[in-house]
Structures are given as structure tokens and as C-alpha cells.
Design a protein around this motif. Structure first.
Motif, PDB file in Angstrom:
ATOM      1  N   ASN A   1       0.478  48.611 -48.238  1.00  0.00           N
ATOM      2  CA  ASN A   1      -0.522  47.338 -48.288  1.00  0.00           C
ATOM      3  C   ASN A   1      -0.756  47.793 -47.178  1.00  0.00           C
ATOM      4  OD1 ASN A   1      -2.366  46.414 -48.556  1.00  0.00           O
ATOM      5  ND2 ASN A   1      -0.912  44.318 -49.297  1.00  0.00           N
ATOM      6  N   ASN A   2      -2.132  48.066 -47.256  1.00  0.00           N
ATOM      7  CA  ASN A   2      -2.763  48.528 -45.962  1.00  0.00           C
ATOM      8  C   ASN A   2      -4.070  47.143 -45.980  1.00  0.00           C
ATOM      9  OD1 ASN A   2      -1.743  50.879 -44.496  1.00  0.00           O
ATOM     10  ND2 ASN A   2      -2.808  52.377 -46.315  1.00  0.00           N
ATOM     11  N   LYS A   3      -4.388  46.407 -47.087  1.00  0.00           N
ATOM     12  CA  LYS A   3      -5.531  46.021 -46.544  1.00  0.00           C
ATOM     13  C   LYS A   3      -4.919  45.494 -45.307  1.00  0.00           C
ATOM     14  CE  LYS A   3      -7.204  41.931 -49.496  1.00  0.00           C
ATOM     15  NZ  LYS A   3      -7.095  40.828 -50.435  1.00  0.00           N
ATOM     16  N   ARG A   4      -6.067  44.331 -44.801  1.00  0.00           N
ATOM     17  CA  ARG A   4      -6.485  43.681 -43.349  1.00  0.00           C
ATOM     18  C   ARG A   4      -5.339  41.955 -43.427  1.00  0.00           C
ATOM     19  NH1 ARG A   4     -11.267  43.541 -38.901  1.00  0.00           N
ATOM     20  NH2 ARG A   4      -9.005  42.316 -36.721  1.00  0.00           N
ATOM     21  N   TYR A   5      -4.816  41.644 -43.171  1.00  0.00           N
ATOM     22  CA  TYR A   5      -4.882  39.524 -43.037  1.00  0.00           C
ATOM     23  C   TYR A   5      -4.723  39.009 -41.488  1.00  0.00           C
ATOM     24  CZ  TYR A   5      -2.661  41.440 -47.789  1.00  0.00           C
ATOM     25  OH  TYR A   5      -2.681  42.091 -49.101  1.00  0.00           O
ATOM     26  N   ASP A   6      -5.067  39.974 -41.069  1.00  0.00           N
ATOM     27  CA  ASP A   6      -5.062  39.482 -39.651  1.00  0.00           C
ATOM     28  C   ASP A   6      -6.887  39.563 -38.943  1.00  0.00           C
ATOM     29  OD1 ASP A   6      -2.467  37.277 -39.170  1.00  0.00           O
ATOM     30  OD2 ASP A   6      -1.861  39.460 -39.879  1.00  0.00           O
ATOM     31  N   TRP A   7      -7.538  38.544 -37.942  1.00  0.00           N
ATOM     32  CA  TRP A   7      -7.769  38.675 -37.463  1.00  0.00           C
ATOM     33  C   TRP A   7      -8.905  37.753 -36.422  1.00  0.00           C
ATOM     34  CZ3 TRP A   7      -7.729  37.920 -42.671  1.00  0.00           C
ATOM     35  CH2 TRP A   7      -8.569  38.945 -43.251  1.00  0.00           C
ATOM     36  N   SER A   8      -8.921  37.363 -35.726  1.00  0.00           N
ATOM     37  CA  SER A   8      -8.994  37.201 -34.070  1.00  0.00           C
ATOM     38  C   SER A   8     -10.356  36.943 -34.344  1.00  0.00           C
ATOM     39  CB  SER A   8      -9.080  37.159 -32.673  1.00  0.00           C
ATOM     40  OG  SER A   8      -7.062  37.368 -33.420  1.00  0.00           O
ATOM     41  N   PHE A   9     -11.227  35.587 -33.647  1.00  0.00           N
ATOM     42  CA  PHE A   9     -12.476  35.783 -33.198  1.00  0.00           C
ATOM     43  C   PHE A   9     -12.966  34.794 -31.626  1.00  0.00           C
ATOM     44  CE2 PHE A   9     -12.301  35.704 -38.124  1.00  0.00           C
ATOM     45  CZ  PHE A   9     -13.167  36.890 -38.040  1.00  0.00           C
ATOM     46  N   LYS A  10     -13.607  35.802 -31.242  1.00  0.00           N
ATOM     47  CA  LYS A  10     -13.913  34.735 -29.581  1.00  0.00           C
ATOM     48  C   LYS A  10     -15.129  34.228 -29.442  1.00  0.00           C
ATOM     49  CE  LYS A  10     -12.666  34.746 -25.238  1.00  0.00           C
ATOM     50  NZ  LYS A  10     -11.497  34.451 -24.930  1.00  0.00           N
ATOM     51  N   VAL A  11     -15.121  33.172 -29.223  1.00  0.00           N
ATOM     52  CA  VAL A  11     -16.348  32.234 -29.289  1.00  0.00           C
ATOM     53  C   VAL A  11     -17.033  31.693 -28.214  1.00  0.00           C
ATOM     54  CG1 VAL A  11     -16.702  32.066 -31.753  1.00  0.00           C
ATOM     55  CG2 VAL A  11     -15.399  30.230 -30.304  1.00  0.00           C
ATOM     56  N   ASP A  12     -17.658  31.294 -27.267  1.00  0.00           N
ATOM     57  CA  ASP A  12     -17.465  30.020 -26.674  1.00  0.00           C
ATOM     58  C   ASP A  12     -16.676  28.728 -26.605  1.00  0.00           C
ATOM     59  OD1 ASP A  12     -19.599  31.872 -24.962  1.00  0.00           O
ATOM     60  OD2 ASP A  12     -20.626  32.240 -26.755  1.00  0.00           O
ATOM     61  N   GLY A  13     -16.895  28.201 -28.056  1.00  0.00           N
ATOM     62  CA  GLY A  13     -16.422  27.136 -27.418  1.00  0.00           C
ATOM     63  C   GLY A  13     -16.117  27.086 -28.904  1.00  0.00           C
ATOM     64  N   ILE A  14     -15.375  25.934 -29.123  1.00  0.00           N
ATOM     65  CA  ILE A  14     -14.744  25.320 -31.058  1.00  0.00           C
ATOM     66  C   ILE A  14     -15.293  23.766 -30.386  1.00  0.00           C
ATOM     67  CG2 ILE A  14     -13.019  24.946 -32.094  1.00  0.00           C
ATOM     68  CD1 ILE A  14     -11.221  27.585 -31.429  1.00  0.00           C
ATOM     69  N   LEU A  15     -15.814  23.124 -31.928  1.00  0.00           N
ATOM     70  CA  LEU A  15     -15.590  21.994 -32.127  1.00  0.00           C
ATOM     71  C   LEU A  15     -15.131  20.842 -32.952  1.00  0.00           C
ATOM     72  CD1 LEU A  15     -19.731  22.180 -31.405  1.00  0.00           C
ATOM     73  CD2 LEU A  15     -18.337  21.385 -29.818  1.00  0.00           C
ATOM     74  N   HIS A  16     -13.806  20.844 -32.550  1.00  0.00           N
ATOM     75  CA  HIS A  16     -13.039  20.361 -33.992  1.00  0.00           C
ATOM     76  C   HIS A  16     -12.897  18.943 -34.229  1.00  0.00           C
ATOM     77  CE1 HIS A  16     -10.165  20.158 -36.627  1.00  0.00           C
ATOM     78  NE2 HIS A  16      -9.521  19.998 -36.082  1.00  0.00           N
ATOM     79  N   ASN A  17     -13.124  18.027 -34.800  1.00  0.00           N
ATOM     80  CA  ASN A  17     -13.227  17.054 -34.772  1.00  0.00           C
ATOM     81  C   ASN A  17     -14.243  16.305 -33.358  1.00  0.00           C
ATOM     82  OD1 ASN A  17     -11.116  15.968 -37.167  1.00  0.00           O
ATOM     83  ND2 ASN A  17      -9.668  16.412 -35.758  1.00  0.00           N
ATOM     84  N   ALA A  18     -15.702  16.602 -33.311  1.00  0.00           N
ATOM     85  CA  ALA A  18     -16.283  16.354 -31.902  1.00  0.00           C
ATOM     86  C   ALA A  18     -17.465  15.206 -32.890  1.00  0.00           C
ATOM     87  CB  ALA A  18     -16.757  17.977 -32.241  1.00  0.00           C
ATOM     88  N   SER A  19     -17.892  14.562 -32.665  1.00  0.00           N
ATOM     89  CA  SER A  19     -18.892  13.485 -32.441  1.00  0.00           C
ATOM     90  C   SER A  19     -20.089  14.547 -32.631  1.00  0.00           C
ATOM     91  CB  SER A  19     -18.763  12.355 -31.225  1.00  0.00           C
ATOM     92  OG  SER A  19     -19.085  12.426 -29.475  1.00  0.00           O
ATOM     93  N   GLN A  20     -20.842  13.799 -33.052  1.00  0.00           N
ATOM     94  CA  GLN A  20     -22.307  14.494 -32.909  1.00  0.00           C
ATOM     95  C   GLN A  20     -22.864  14.447 -31.435  1.00  0.00           C
ATOM     96  OE1 GLN A  20     -23.069  16.275 -35.317  1.00  0.00           O
ATOM     97  NE2 GLN A  20     -24.772  14.458 -36.710  1.00  0.00           N
ATOM     98  N   GLY A  21     -22.934  13.919 -30.401  1.00  0.00           N
ATOM     99  CA  GLY A  21     -23.121  13.520 -29.648  1.00  0.00           C
ATOM    100  C   GLY A  21     -22.639  14.266 -28.181  1.00  0.00           C
ATOM    101  N   SER A  22     -21.493  14.589 -28.388  1.00  0.00           N
ATOM    102  CA  SER A  22     -20.860  16.014 -27.762  1.00  0.00           C
ATOM    103  C   SER A  22     -20.962  17.420 -28.230  1.00  0.00           C
ATOM    104  CB  SER A  22     -18.882  15.546 -27.643  1.00  0.00           C
ATOM    105  OG  SER A  22     -19.131  16.097 -28.876  1.00  0.00           O
ATOM    106  N   VAL A  23     -21.069  17.312 -29.139  1.00  0.00           N
ATOM    107  CA  VAL A  23     -22.178  18.987 -29.942  1.00  0.00           C
ATOM    108  C   VAL A  23     -23.093  18.919 -29.566  1.00  0.00           C
ATOM    109  CG1 VAL A  23     -22.887  19.508 -32.258  1.00  0.00           C
ATOM    110  CG2 VAL A  23     -20.433  18.532 -32.013  1.00  0.00           C
ATOM    111  N   TYR A  24     -24.225  18.386 -29.512  1.00  0.00           N
ATOM    112  CA  TYR A  24     -25.360  17.865 -28.482  1.00  0.00           C
ATOM    113  C   TYR A  24     -25.101  18.263 -27.569  1.00  0.00           C
ATOM    114  CZ  TYR A  24     -30.015  17.689 -27.145  1.00  0.00           C
ATOM    115  OH  TYR A  24     -31.428  17.343 -26.225  1.00  0.00           O
ATOM    116  N   ASP A  25     -24.309  17.908 -26.494  1.00  0.00           N
ATOM    117  CA  ASP A  25     -24.561  18.144 -25.148  1.00  0.00           C
ATOM    118  C   ASP A  25     -23.952  19.167 -24.558  1.00  0.00           C
ATOM    119  OD1 ASP A  25     -24.680  15.684 -24.395  1.00  0.00           O
ATOM    120  OD2 ASP A  25     -23.343  14.522 -24.139  1.00  0.00           O
ATOM    121  N   THR A  26     -22.849  20.049 -25.725  1.00  0.00           N
ATOM    122  CA  THR A  26     -22.434  21.189 -25.732  1.00  0.00           C
ATOM    123  C   THR A  26     -23.113  22.371 -25.891  1.00  0.00           C
ATOM    124  OG1 THR A  26     -20.156  19.628 -25.868  1.00  0.00           O
ATOM    125  CG2 THR A  26     -20.128  22.772 -26.460  1.00  0.00           C
ATOM    126  N   VAL A  27     -24.108  22.397 -26.977  1.00  0.00           N
ATOM    127  CA  VAL A  27     -24.638  23.542 -27.597  1.00  0.00           C
ATOM    128  C   VAL A  27     -26.106  23.912 -27.165  1.00  0.00           C
ATOM    129  CG1 VAL A  27     -25.213  24.129 -29.614  1.00  0.00           C
ATOM    130  CG2 VAL A  27     -22.930  23.391 -29.618  1.00  0.00           C
TER     131      VAL A  27
END
Length: 229
Positions: A51-77
Motif C-alpha cells: 500500500n503506497n498511499k500516503r497517510y502522513d503530512w506535515s505543514f509548516k506555517v507562521d502560527g497556529i491559532l487554536h482556541n484563540a479570541s477574535q482580539g488575539s487573531v487580529y493582533d497576530t494576523v
């Protein structure tokens, strides 16, 4: 997010994860550096040993906003993009995701709660606050609101009484100063309240269509632009 500042030109990517009571921890892993997203899918046993199907990926980003408030999203982005726009550099904030992912909430926010306002209302607040603080300069702000639906250009502010009916036809023009939409109406906004009224006017004119994932899906792409002079 992209911004152009003196000596630099870059595009930054942030991932905002919609809050959920059952986060898919067995599939999605957010690294502690807050800049790496790992995706792991379970192998399909039906495909056999080879089975040569791909099952794993990794994505590099500048930031992850998890459970972030609207205010923190604005300040960051967005905060730095708006500040540089007031210095004379073009900046764009693009929100991308599937239907129901929370794009509208992130960009415009919830009108029933002031703290839940999105990126555009917060950007307008920052623009007019900084304009007021620049006593040695005269800054003029104009607003345009464009909708793209089925490859058709629609002026979301054409319903205003000061827009001539003859300006309904629009075309994309590329000239030495950049790409712009010929025929798109521009509206001078003297203060934050006036600019917000233009935002709400445009929102009421958007094309809305029912969707299995979102009963109030906006079946289009929209570009809200603050033109500073």
C-alpha cells in the motif's frame, strides 16, 4: 496575510482551528512550537500489505491559532498589515477555507457581541484611531466592496444613492500603477461609524444560498478595500 514594507516583501500563513468539543487529536497534532501541523490518517487495511498511499503530512506555517479570541487573531494576523498600510505599503488579508469553517466569523465577526467583531471592524477602528493621532497629516479613507460570483463582478455598494446607474458595468484593468476594477464605486468615509455602515450595507447585498454545511452560506468571494490617501 501579505504585506509590503520598506526592505521586505513576504507572505505569512496562519491556521485558525475552529473550536470543537471533540478535537480530532488522533488525526491532527499541533506541535509545541505553534508552527507545525501534523496530519496522520489511519491506514486502509482493505488495500492490503502493498500500500503506497500516503497517510502522513506535515505543514509548516507562521502560527497556529487554536482556541484563540477574535482580539488575539487580529493582533497576530492583521495589526501589522494595517499599520504598514498607513505607512503607504499595500497589504492584503485573505481568509480561505471550506464552507462552515468560520471565514465570515473571522473576517466580519458576530454583530450581537462587540468583543466578537472580526478583522474588518477592528481594522477600521485601528485606521481611524491612527488617523486621528496624525495631526501633522491629512489622510483620506475611501471604501469599496466587490463581490465575485460565477465570474461576475458585483459592486456591493451600488445600492447607495450616490452611485450613478451607468457605473454598473465593471472590468478588471491592469495599468502601471497596478490592477484595479474600473467602474467599482469608491465611497469616502469620514469616520469609523460611516465606514462600518458601508460594511453592513455591502453585507446585506451579498448573494446568499443554502448549503448543506451552512444554511446562510455566502456563495461568492468578496474583497473589502480601504483606500488610503
Amino acid at each position: 496575510v501579505s504585506d509590503m514594507s520598506a526592505g521586505s516583501s513576504d507572505v505569512r500563513v496562519f491556521v485558525r482551528v475552529r473550536p470543537t468539543p471533540h478535537f480530532a487529536q488522533e488525526i491532527i497534532h499541533l506541535e509545541e512550537d505553534n508552527q507545525l501541523v501534523d496530519i496522520h490518517l489511519r491506514k486502509d487495511e482493505k488495500l492490503g500489505v502493498v500500500n503506497n498511499k500516503r497517510y502522513d503530512w506535515s505543514f509548516k506555517v507562521d502560527g497556529i491559532l487554536h482556541n484563540a479570541s477574535q482580539g488575539s487573531v487580529y493582533d497576530t494576523v492583521a495589526k501589522s498589515v494595517v499599520s504598514r498600510a498607513l505607512q503607504g505599503y499595500n497589504g492584503t488579508i485573505l481568509c480561505y477555507g471550506q464552507t462552515g469553517a468560520g471565514k465570515t466569523y473571522t473576517i466580519t465577526g458576530a454583530t450581537e457581541n462587540y468583543k466578537n467583531r472580526g478583522l474588518i471592524p477592528r481594522a477600521l477602528q485601528q485606521v481611524y484611531k491612527e488617523i486621528a493621532e496624525r495631526s501633522d497629516e491629512t489622510v483620506t479613507a475611501r471604501i469599496s466592496y466587490l463581490e465575485i460570483y460565477n465570474e461576475t463582478l458585483i459592486d456591493l455598494l451600488s445600492s447607495l444613492p450616490d452611485v450613478p446607474a451607468a457605473d454598473t458595468h465593471m472590468t478588471i484593468v491592469d495599468d502601471p500603477q497596478g490592477v484595479f476594477v474600473k467602474g467599482l464605486s469608491l465611497h469616502r468615509a469620514a469616520d469609523e461609524e460611516h465606514a462600518l455602515n458601508l460594511l453592513f450595507e455591502g453585507e446585506t447585498n451579498r448573494i446568499i444560498g443554502s448549503h448543506t454545511l451552512n444554511k446562510n452560506s455566502s456563495r461568492s468571494h468578496c474583497i473589502f478595500t480601504i483606500h488610503l490617501e
